[in-house]
Write an enzyme that holds these catalytic residues in place. Structure first.
Site, mmCIF file in Angstrom:
data_model
loop_
_atom_site.group_PDB
_atom_site.id
_atom_site.type_symbol
_atom_site.label_atom_id
_atom_site.label_comp_id
_atom_site.label_asym_id
_atom_site.label_seq_id
_atom_site.Cartn_x
_atom_site.Cartn_y
_atom_site.Cartn_z
ATOM 1 N N MET A 168 -3.516 19.130 5.834
ATOM 2 C CA MET A 168 -4.853 19.397 5.377
ATOM 3 C C MET A 168 -6.113 19.207 6.249
ATOM 4 O O MET A 168 -6.756 20.010 6.536
ATOM 5 C CB MET A 168 -4.918 17.889 4.502
ATOM 6 C CG MET A 168 -6.078 18.001 3.713
ATOM 7 S SD MET A 168 -6.284 16.739 2.139
ATOM 8 C CE MET A 168 -6.352 15.375 3.106
ATOM 9 N N TYR A 217 2.826 1.139 7.958
ATOM 10 C CA TYR A 217 1.837 2.291 8.235
ATOM 11 C C TYR A 217 0.908 1.805 9.173
ATOM 12 O O TYR A 217 0.869 2.725 10.328
ATOM 13 C CB TYR A 217 1.215 2.839 7.011
ATOM 14 C CG TYR A 217 0.282 4.149 7.332
ATOM 15 C CD1 TYR A 217 0.871 5.503 7.848
ATOM 16 C CD2 TYR A 217 -1.043 3.898 7.047
ATOM 17 C CE1 TYR A 217 -0.003 6.375 8.162
ATOM 18 C CE2 TYR A 217 -1.815 4.930 7.275
ATOM 19 C CZ TYR A 217 -1.446 6.167 7.913
ATOM 20 O OH TYR A 217 -2.354 7.075 8.288
ATOM 21 N N LYS A 264 0.772 3.270 13.175
ATOM 22 C CA LYS A 264 -0.424 3.813 13.640
ATOM 23 C C LYS A 264 -0.993 3.287 14.830
ATOM 24 O O LYS A 264 -1.436 3.737 15.939
ATOM 25 C CB LYS A 264 -1.338 4.270 12.592
ATOM 26 C CG LYS A 264 -0.797 5.277 11.514
ATOM 27 C CD LYS A 264 -0.585 6.728 12.250
ATOM 28 C CE LYS A 264 -2.020 7.391 12.660
ATOM 29 N NZ LYS A 264 -1.834 8.758 12.741
ATOM 30 N N TRP A 314 -9.829 7.763 4.228
ATOM 31 C CA TRP A 314 -10.177 8.340 2.671
ATOM 32 C C TRP A 314 -10.323 9.854 2.768
ATOM 33 O O TRP A 314 -11.244 10.145 2.277
ATOM 34 C CB TRP A 314 -11.188 7.419 2.320
ATOM 35 C CG TRP A 314 -10.943 6.150 1.745
ATOM 36 C CD1 TRP A 314 -10.270 5.317 2.153
ATOM 37 C CD2 TRP A 314 -11.673 5.399 0.644
ATOM 38 N NE1 TRP A 314 -10.476 3.970 1.399
ATOM 39 C CE2 TRP A 314 -11.280 4.158 0.619
ATOM 40 C CE3 TRP A 314 -12.741 5.755 -0.402
ATOM 41 C CZ2 TRP A 314 -11.669 3.313 -0.123
ATOM 42 C CZ3 TRP A 314 -13.189 4.807 -1.278
ATOM 43 C CH2 TRP A 314 -12.698 3.778 -1.312
#
Length: 287
Positions: free
Chosen positions: A15, A127, A131, A152
Site C-alpha cells: 500500500m 510486532y 519493529k 494508522w
C-alpha cells in the site's frame, strides 16, 4: 535530490510502496521496484545485488500481521529486523541513504501526550518488539539513515480500515467501534510525500514521525468515514477495546509528536480530518 536520483523501494507492491513509487516517478526519479521474488530482504545476496548503484533505499517491506506475530515472532523478527539489517548494511556499503519505515507499536501506548521521537521504546506486542529491533539494526548498520515511524495507515492500494468500515456501513444499520484507542489516521500518499521531502531537504540522520497531526479515536474516525459516504454518523456506536480483545495488545494512545520535523524545517503532514477529506475520493473509490 529527487529528480534523476536512483531509489530502491523494498516492498514496492504494498500500500505504501505503491504510492511511494508513483510519487518518485512523478518527480523524475529512477525507481528500482523489484517484485518480492526478485528481492527477498532476508536474502543477503539478493539484497546486495539490488542495492548496488542506488542513492536511496526505502524499506516498506514488513511483517504486518500483528496478531499472527504473537505466535510467529521468530518469523516476524526475520522480516522486521534481519531484513532491515541487511538492507542497511548494503546501503552503507553502496554509499546510499537508508530509510526505514517503523511504527507506533514500538511504544507502550499508555502516554497522555504525543510521544517524542526520543521516547524510550516499550513495545507490548511481538510486532512492536520486532519493529523496534529493526530500528536498532538500521541505526547500527547505516549511519546515514532516516527512521520514519508512522501509524494508522490507510490508502488506495491495499486493505485498510476506511475500506472495511465503508463496506460494513453498506451492509449494516449500525457499526460498533472502539472509542478508547486514539491515534492519527495517515494517508499513504502523505507519508510518501513526507519521505521524499525529508530526503530532498537532506535531513540529518535520525528518527522522525510520519503521521498526520491532530488525534481521534477509531470511533471518531469511523464517524467521519460514514459521513463521507452520506450516512448518519450516529449509526456508529462506541465500545471499548476490552470488548474486542485480540491476541496482540493495541496501543491505547498512538499519538506521535513532530518536533524533529520542525527542528529540520520540514512541515509535518496536515491535520488528519483535512487529509481524510482529500484522501476519501481516492481511497473509497469502488467501495
Amino acid at each position: 535530490m529527487i529528480k534523476d536520483s536512483r531509489w530502491l523501494v523494498a516492498g514496492a507492491a504494498g500500500m505504501l510502496g505503491t504510492d511511494l513509487c508513483d510519487e518518485l516517478r512523478r518527480r523524475g526519479a529512477d525507481v528500482v521496484a523489484p517484485a518480492r521474488d526478485a528481492l527477498d530482504v532476508t536474502d543477503e545476496s539478493q539484497v546486495a545485488e539490488q542495492v548496488r548503484d542506488v542513492d536511496v533505499v526505502v524499506n516498506c517491506a514488513a511483517w504486518t500481521a500483528v496478531d499472527d506475530a504473537e505466535e510467529q515472532e521468530a518469523e516476524a523478527f526475520t522480516l522486521n529486523a534481519v531484513g532491515p539489517q541487511l538492507l542497511a548494511r548494503a546501503a552503507r556499503l553502496a554509499g546510499a541513504r537508508m530509510v526505514q519505515i517503523s511504527t507506533d507499536y514500538v511504544f507502550a501506548g499508555d502516554a497522555t501526550r504525543p510521544y517524542p521521537e526520543a521516547a524510550a521504546l516499550a513495545p507490548r506486542s511481538a510486532y512492536g518488539r520486532t519493529k523496534g529491533a529493526g530500528e536498532w539494526a538500521v541505526r547500527a548498520e547505516c549511519p546515514d539513515h532516516l527512521v520514519v515511524r508512522t501509524a494508522w495507515l490507510y490508502g488506495a492500494h491495499g486493505p485498510c480500515f476506511p475500506k472495511t468500515m465503508a463496506r460494513l456501513a453498506a451492509e449494516r444499520e449500525e457499526l460498533t467501534v472502539v472509542a478508547d484507542q486514539v491515534g492519527q489516521p495517515t494517508w499513504t500518499v502523505d507519508l510518501a510525500d513526507l519521505v521524499l521531502r525529508l530526503v530532498a531537504a537532506d535531513a540529518p540522520a535520525g528518527t522522525y514521525h510520519g503521521t498526520s497531526t491532530g488525534e481521534v479515536s477509531w470511533h471518531g474516525f469511523t464517524q467521519e468515514i460514514v459521513r463521507t459516504l452520506g450516512r448518519d454518523p450516529g449509526m456508529v456506536l462506541p465500545t471499548t477495546a476490552e470488548a474486542f480483545r485480540r491476541p496482540a495488545p493495541r496501543p491505547a494512545y498512538s499519538v506521535l509528536g513532530h518536533d524533529a520535523l520542525a527542528a529540520v524545517g520540514v512541515e509535518p503532514i496536515g491535520h488528519w480530518a483535512e487529509r481524510w477529506t482529500a484522501a476519501a475520493p481516492v481511497v473509497l473509490e469502488g467501495s
